[in-house]
Design an enzyme around this catalytic site. Structure first.
Site, mmCIF file in Angstrom:
data_model
loop_
_atom_site.group_PDB
_atom_site.id
_atom_site.type_symbol
_atom_site.label_atom_id
_atom_site.label_comp_id
_atom_site.label_asym_id
_atom_site.label_seq_id
_atom_site.Cartn_x
_atom_site.Cartn_y
_atom_site.Cartn_z
ATOM 1 N N HIS A 87 2.409 3.386 -9.073
ATOM 2 C CA HIS A 87 2.354 2.098 -9.338
ATOM 3 C C HIS A 87 3.506 1.524 -10.091
ATOM 4 O O HIS A 87 3.984 0.132 -9.912
ATOM 5 C CB HIS A 87 0.951 1.882 -10.356
ATOM 6 N N LEU A 129 10.323 -20.824 -4.943
ATOM 7 C CA LEU A 129 9.202 -19.886 -4.444
ATOM 8 C C LEU A 129 7.913 -19.853 -5.129
ATOM 9 O O LEU A 129 7.948 -19.936 -6.490
ATOM 10 C CB LEU A 129 9.754 -18.374 -4.472
ATOM 11 N N ASP A 138 0.692 -1.249 0.020
ATOM 12 C CA ASP A 138 0.068 -0.095 0.101
ATOM 13 C C ASP A 138 0.761 1.286 0.068
ATOM 14 O O ASP A 138 2.047 1.330 0.537
ATOM 15 C CB ASP A 138 -0.876 -0.156 1.320
HETATM 16 C C1 IPE Z 1 -5.521 -2.600 -0.328
HETATM 17 O O1 IPE Z 1 -5.067 -1.413 -0.391
HETATM 18 C C2 IPE Z 1 -5.487 -3.393 -1.812
HETATM 19 C C3 IPE Z 1 -4.200 -3.522 -2.422
HETATM 20 C C4 IPE Z 1 -3.088 -3.166 -1.683
HETATM 21 C C5 IPE Z 1 -4.052 -3.994 -3.784
HETATM 22 P P1 IPE Z 1 -6.178 -0.174 -0.668
HETATM 23 O O2 IPE Z 1 -5.485 1.023 -1.017
HETATM 24 O O3 IPE Z 1 -7.110 -0.395 -1.730
HETATM 25 O O4 IPE Z 1 -7.120 -0.096 0.728
HETATM 26 P P2 IPE Z 1 -7.731 0.944 1.513
HETATM 27 O O5 IPE Z 1 -8.810 1.189 0.712
HETATM 28 O O6 IPE Z 1 -6.997 1.870 2.305
HETATM 29 O O7 IPE Z 1 -8.211 0.236 2.758
HETATM 30 C C1 IPE Z 2 -1.315 0.305 -3.353
HETATM 31 O O1 IPE Z 2 -1.212 1.633 -3.459
HETATM 32 C C2 IPE Z 2 -1.652 -0.112 -4.762
HETATM 33 C C3 IPE Z 2 -3.187 -0.618 -4.996
HETATM 34 C C4 IPE Z 2 -4.016 -0.633 -4.222
HETATM 35 C C5 IPE Z 2 -3.292 -1.087 -6.609
HETATM 36 P P1 IPE Z 2 -2.473 2.547 -3.363
HETATM 37 O O2 IPE Z 2 -2.691 3.054 -4.893
HETATM 38 O O3 IPE Z 2 -3.449 2.236 -2.759
HETATM 39 O O4 IPE Z 2 -1.728 4.183 -2.773
HETATM 40 P P2 IPE Z 2 -2.382 5.111 -1.818
HETATM 41 O O5 IPE Z 2 -2.860 4.199 -0.537
HETATM 42 O O6 IPE Z 2 -3.356 6.015 -2.568
HETATM 43 O O7 IPE Z 2 -1.384 5.852 -1.361
HETATM 44 MG MG MG Z 3 -3.896 2.553 -0.774
#
Ligand code: IPE
Ligand code: IPE
Ligand code: MG
Length: 253
Positions: free
Chosen positions: A45, A139, A28
């Site tokens: 990303h 793995l 995240d």
């Molecule tokens: C969880 O992250 C999903 C992934 C890392 C793919 P999100 O960014 O979607 O989660 P919330 O919305 O903060 O809970």
């Molecule tokens: C995690 O990073 C990747 C996915 C959920 C696909 P985020 O895109 O959720 O990044 P933040 O949480 O908005 O910073």
């Molecule tokens: Mg996120």
């Protein structure tokens, strides 16, 4: 430093770590990483994929047997269309650029999550990666893509209900093993350790059933900044945890 003392230091450091059999990672903070640098979320990303590549290498080199990463949740469809399609294209590009390397490194890839709603081309790509790496014995790299823990349990329940309706299964024969065997993760051990980056402390629908006794380590760095030093710190934290599984400490009288 001599080679001998470098090896000794390395050994001492590795002895302070505990390596999980199955590591889960909620990657995240890509968007916040980008925002902090005045970049577009999508650039976060792209950087996140680099961190993922390093994580796979680290897991292989430190002896993790199973790695499950959360790469797209069933709730992430709620994001702007452009971001969703960027993430989907990133998966395609990752497969194109990394498949040879994964095969060479003896990594077995599995993708868990719903295949419904995915373009047929993407489904074929996923099936192709799984088939081309199925014989690998190193793995096991599990990508949770279009994955939601609640949806997974609903799907498993539906499958068992069908078996009951068809007379193939008695309701009293449904137990934890039967349910676990109906999940996407059938045959895999439960995760021992789940890491979430970016300072958020929640599960966000990741491996709900499987995480029943996982240890959680939450780290402050955003996913693109998660490197080998972060990985080592987490394994040191994990080594301090006392996993009791509802019992008591073994050393206690
Ligand atoms: C969880 O992250 C999903 C992934 C890392 C793919 P999100 O960014 O979607 O989660 P919330 O919305 O903060 O809970
Ligand atoms: C995690 O990073 C990747 C996915 C959920 C696909 P985020 O895109 O959720 O990044 P933040 O949480 O908005 O910073
Ligand atoms: Mg996120």
């Amino acid at each position: 430093m001599s080679i001998d003392s470098a090896i000794a230091t390395d050994l001492a450091q590795r002895q302070r770590l505990r390596v999980p059999t199955h590591l889960g990672v909620i990657m995240d903070g890509n968007g916040r990483w980008a925002k902090a640098r005045g970049k577009r979320r999508t650039e976060g990303h792209v950087e996140g994929v680099k961190a993922l590549r390093n994580l796979v290498d680290n897991c292989a080199s430190y002896g993790v047997s199973y790695l499950t990463v959360f790469s797209f949740s069933s709730e992430n469809w709620g994001r702007p269309k452009e971001e969703v399609s960027f993430i989907f294209n990133l998966l395609r590009r990752f497969v194109a650029s990394d498949l040879q390397r994964l095969v060479r490194n003896n990594v077995q890839v599995r993708v868990i999550g719903s295949r419904q709603g995915l373009e047929p081309g993407l489904v074929r790509l996923i099936e192709d990666v799984e088939a081309k790496t199925a014989g690998n014995t190193g793995l096991v790299f599990i990508v949770a893509f279009n994955y939601g823990g609640k949806a997974e349990i609903v799907e498993a329940t539906r499958r068992l209900a069908r078996d009951v309706a068809a007379g193939r299964l008695a309701p009293e024969d449904i137990d934890e093993t039967k349910l676990a065997d109906s999940l996407y993760t059938a045959g895999l051990p439960d995760p021992d350790l789940i890491i979430r980056t970016s300072g958020e402390q929640r599960i966000s629908n990741f491996l709900l059933w499987q995480a029943a006794y996982a240890e959680f380590v939450f780290v402050e760095e955003n996913w693109p900044d998660f490197d080998e030093a972060s990985f080592i710190r987490v394994l040191e934290t994990f080594a301090q945890r006392d996993r009791r599984f509802g019992g008591i400490e073994v050393a206690d009288p």
